[in-house]
Design a protein around this motif. Structure first.
Motif, PDB file in Angstrom:
ATOM      1  N   PHE A 161      53.958  48.381  67.176  1.00 30.23           N
ATOM      2  CA  PHE A 161      54.277  48.339  65.747  1.00 30.23           C
ATOM      3  C   PHE A 161      53.080  47.845  64.924  1.00 30.23           C
ATOM      4  O   PHE A 161      53.240  47.431  63.782  1.00 30.23           O
ATOM      5  N   MET A 162      51.908  47.906  65.479  1.00 33.25           N
ATOM      6  CA  MET A 162      50.711  47.408  64.783  1.00 33.25           C
ATOM      7  C   MET A 162      50.514  48.135  63.452  1.00 33.25           C
ATOM      8  O   MET A 162      50.699  49.339  63.351  1.00 33.25           O
ATOM      9  N   ASN A 163      50.185  47.360  62.435  1.00 25.81           N
ATOM     10  CA  ASN A 163      49.916  47.857  61.078  1.00 25.81           C
ATOM     11  C   ASN A 163      51.145  48.407  60.360  1.00 25.81           C
ATOM     12  O   ASN A 163      51.006  49.163  59.399  1.00 25.81           O
ATOM     13  N   CYS A 164      52.324  48.013  60.804  1.00 31.73           N
ATOM     14  CA  CYS A 164      53.546  48.361  60.071  1.00 31.73           C
ATOM     15  C   CYS A 164      53.715  47.280  59.001  1.00 31.73           C
ATOM     16  O   CYS A 164      54.509  46.345  59.154  1.00 31.73           O
ATOM     17  N   THR A 165      52.953  47.405  57.951  1.00 26.44           N
ATOM     18  CA  THR A 165      52.814  46.326  56.971  1.00 26.44           C
ATOM     19  C   THR A 165      54.070  46.042  56.155  1.00 26.44           C
ATOM     20  O   THR A 165      54.186  44.971  55.564  1.00 26.44           O
ATOM     21  N   LYS A 166      55.027  46.966  56.124  1.00 30.94           N
ATOM     22  CA  LYS A 166      56.277  46.728  55.385  1.00 30.94           C
ATOM     23  C   LYS A 166      57.429  46.310  56.300  1.00 30.94           C
ATOM     24  O   LYS A 166      58.536  46.074  55.829  1.00 30.94           O
ATOM     25  N   LEU A 167      57.156  46.199  57.586  1.00 32.32           N
ATOM     26  CA  LEU A 167      58.202  45.825  58.536  1.00 32.32           C
ATOM     27  C   LEU A 167      58.628  44.380  58.300  1.00 32.32           C
ATOM     28  O   LEU A 167      57.847  43.453  58.464  1.00 32.32           O
ATOM     29  N   LYS A 168      59.886  44.214  57.882  1.00 29.74           N
ATOM     30  CA  LYS A 168      60.420  42.882  57.583  1.00 29.74           C
ATOM     31  C   LYS A 168      61.352  42.374  58.666  1.00 29.74           C
ATOM     32  O   LYS A 168      61.379  41.189  58.957  1.00 29.74           O
ATOM     33  N   HIS A 169      62.155  43.277  59.239  1.00 29.60           N
ATOM     34  CA  HIS A 169      63.209  42.850  60.154  1.00 29.60           C
ATOM     35  C   HIS A 169      63.175  43.643  61.457  1.00 29.60           C
ATOM     36  O   HIS A 169      63.174  44.868  61.436  1.00 29.60           O
ATOM     37  N   VAL A 170      63.156  42.912  62.550  1.00 29.41           N
ATOM     38  CA  VAL A 170      63.321  43.487  63.877  1.00 29.41           C
ATOM     39  C   VAL A 170      64.520  42.771  64.476  1.00 29.41           C
ATOM     40  O   VAL A 170      64.496  41.559  64.671  1.00 29.41           O
ATOM     41  N   GLU A 171      65.584  43.514  64.697  1.00 30.25           N
ATOM     42  CA  GLU A 171      66.827  42.935  65.213  1.00 30.25           C
ATOM     43  C   GLU A 171      67.180  43.616  66.528  1.00 30.25           C
ATOM     44  O   GLU A 171      66.785  44.749  66.789  1.00 30.25           O
ATOM     45  N   ASP A 206      73.483  41.461  69.298  1.00 29.44           N
ATOM     46  CA  ASP A 206      73.734  40.923  70.628  1.00 29.44           C
ATOM     47  C   ASP A 206      73.220  39.499  70.770  1.00 29.44           C
ATOM     48  O   ASP A 206      72.177  39.154  70.214  1.00 29.44           O
ATOM     49  N   PRO A 207      73.949  38.671  71.546  1.00 29.13           N
ATOM     50  CA  PRO A 207      73.462  37.312  71.798  1.00 29.13           C
ATOM     51  C   PRO A 207      72.188  37.375  72.636  1.00 29.13           C
ATOM     52  O   PRO A 207      71.998  38.304  73.435  1.00 29.13           O
ATOM     53  N   PRO A 208      71.316  36.402  72.469  1.00 27.51           N
ATOM     54  CA  PRO A 208      70.015  36.417  73.155  1.00 27.51           C
ATOM     55  C   PRO A 208      70.090  36.586  74.665  1.00 27.51           C
ATOM     56  O   PRO A 208      69.216  37.194  75.254  1.00 27.51           O
TER      57      PRO A 208
END
Length: 140
Positions: free
Chosen positions: A71-81, A98-100
């Motif tokens: 995901f390098m240089n995904c400058t607008k990426l705010k949320h990874v769930e 999902d729980p961790p």
């Protein structure tokens, strides 16, 4: 291309699959009928490299590896769930986070999220044993 919908059964997003898709905003997986998949998902090296418009992604708990510079240089990426969209009824789906302890991510490659300057948070799952060098460099 602004949106990609991948089948829930997807096991691999190969090297550079969406590299330089600068207009890609959304990546989704189809809703699952079963609560859990026994297949592992790999997001390979540079799969979403330079996807500047990508703002969020919901990754299935079956994820095992996030490759180098995925995901390098995904400058607008705010949320990874981590979770799944689940079918409730014919026309209704929900997002289940999902729980961790159910998330199978065991490795994050070098520079995986480097320069994701909008990334607000990222919870490293309990069983993630490898976080590569510079994985979160320049994430403010």
């Amino acid at each position: 291309m602004q949106k990609v919908v991948l089948p829930f059964e997807c096991t691999s997003i190969p090297n550079r699959a969406f590299k330089n898709c600068v207009n890609l905003k959304t990546v989704e997986f189809t809703p699952c009928v079963n609560s859990y998949s026994n297949k592992s998902l790999i997001i390979d090296n540079e799969a979403f490299y330079n996807c500047y418009s990508l703002s969020s992604i919901l990754i299935p708990a079956s994820i095992s590896t996030i490759g180098k510079r995925a995901f390098m240089n995904c400058t607008k990426l705010k949320h990874v769930e981590f979770g799944n969209r689940k079918v409730l009824s014919k026309n209704k789906t929900i997002i289940h986070y999902d729980p961790p302890d159910l998330i199978r991510l065991n490795g994050i490659g070098d520079e995986a999220f480097k320069n994701c300057s909008s990334l607000e948070s990222f919870r490293i799952p309990d069983f993630c044993y490898v976080v590569g060098s510079s994985s979160f460099m320049n994430c403010t």
